[in-house]
Scaffold this motif. Structure first.
Motif, PDB file in Angstrom:
ATOM      1  N   LEU A 163      35.367  37.662  45.882  1.00 13.68           N
ATOM      2  CA  LEU A 163      36.128  38.640  46.653  1.00 13.68           C
ATOM      3  C   LEU A 163      35.257  39.323  47.695  1.00 13.68           C
ATOM      4  N   GLN A 164      34.006  39.618  47.364  1.00 13.58           N
ATOM      5  CA  GLN A 164      33.105  40.265  48.321  1.00 13.58           C
ATOM      6  C   GLN A 164      32.866  39.370  49.537  1.00 13.58           C
ATOM      7  N   PHE A 165      32.830  38.068  49.314  1.00 17.67           N
ATOM      8  CA  PHE A 165      32.635  37.120  50.405  1.00 17.67           C
ATOM      9  C   PHE A 165      33.943  36.832  51.129  1.00 17.67           C
ATOM     10  N   LEU A 166      35.024  36.710  50.374  1.00 12.54           N
ATOM     11  CA  LEU A 166      36.298  36.240  50.921  1.00 12.54           C
ATOM     12  C   LEU A 166      37.031  37.296  51.731  1.00 12.54           C
ATOM     13  N   GLN A 167      36.973  38.548  51.306  1.00 14.15           N
ATOM     14  CA  GLN A 167      37.867  39.552  51.867  1.00 14.15           C
ATOM     15  C   GLN A 167      37.794  39.660  53.393  1.00 14.15           C
TER      16      GLN A 167
END
Length: 280
Positions: free
Chosen positions: A84-88
């Motif tokens: 999530l930290q990378f994708l958002q």
């Protein structure tokens, strides 16, 4: 006509109308900003009367965020929290740039209905109908950004760049989306039906969004594919947005995004105006 005869009613009405019209100075001609904002308000009013058009701004971001986080997060990053930290930031980019496609189909619907013929008869700045439509859609883009960010925060996303980094990232996405909208206005005036505009827009956007660094790091790709991804404007936008949210953005990253914005506007805004003059 003798002195005892009364003037005809149509002459009295004409004289009264002339007196009303000349009793005060003529209002000044509205400027480009005023007319563009009026057309922007028209775009928002259409959403008010057809709220189902907001599905792509509300349901689409939620679906993408949940689907990619929980379906692919564990396989790609080992855990949904890390992914999530990378994708958002990438999901924010993908969601908003995909929403921009509706600009072209809505413009084409106006063209087909003949409403542009009425706009052209008005004594206003010629591009205001097009600029106003893009400005009105900017409100939709902003709403999409809010929904993606709110959901991501609920799921556990924590931007290291703080509020300032988030605002800078949103600003970059909005500026790029406005610039990209000129591509869709060109297609909206070039193609004959809204369905054709939607189909061709999807054909353009799917490779741009998936062949980018939105979902995976290009370092994990084959060399030739990594080179292709590095030329993608969506990749440059995602890199800058990701860096802004992480508090590490550089002027070079922002400059590349703004350069792409200038290219999009410089190429497709004149093309749109030429089509607007020729075909309408």
């Amino acid at each position: 006509m003798t002195e005892t005869q009364a003037p005809p009613l149509d002459e009295l009405a004409t004289a009264h109308l002339r007196a009303v019209l000349t009793s005060r100075p003529r209002p000044p001609r509205p400027g480009p900003l005023t007319t563009s904002l009026v057309f922007g308000r028209r775009t928002l009013l259409k959403l008010k009367h057809l709220p189902e058009q907001l599905i792509d701004v509300t349901a689409f971001p939620i679906m993408l965020t949940l689907m990619f986080t929980y379906l692919f997060g564990g396989a790609i990053a080992g855990s949904t929290g890390d992914y999530l930290q990378f994708l958002q930031p990438g999901i924010l980019v993908q969601t908003i740039v995909m929403i921009t496609m509706t600009t072209g189909s809505a413009l084409n619907a106006d063209r087909v209905s003949g409403v542009f013929d009425r706009f052209r008869s008005l004594s206003i700045w010629r591009p205001s109908a097009l600029v106003g439509a893009l400005l009105g859609d900017g409100a939709r883009y902003l709403l999409g950004c809010v929904i993606v960010l709110a959901l991501s925060l609920v799921l556990g996303f924590r931007p290291a760049g703080g509020l300032g980094g988030v605002l800078a990232a949103v600003a970059l996405v909005l500026v790029f989306s406005f610039s990209l909208g000129w591509l869709w206005t060109t297609l909206g005036l070039l193609l004959r039906t809204p369905q054709a505009v939607t189909s061709l827009s999807m054909f353009v956007m799917l490779p741009l969004t998936f062949a980018s660094n939105i979902f995976v790091d290009p370092k994990t790709m084959p060399g030739w594919l990594s080179s292709v991804v590095g030329l993608n404007p969506i990749t440059h936008l995602t890199t800058a947005v990701r860096a802004a949210m992480g508090g590490t953005v550089t002027s070079g990253q922002v400059g590349v995004v703004l350069l792409w914005c200038a290219v999009l506007v410089g190429v497709f805004a004149p093309a749109t105006m030429r089509l607007y003059r020729i075909r309408h």
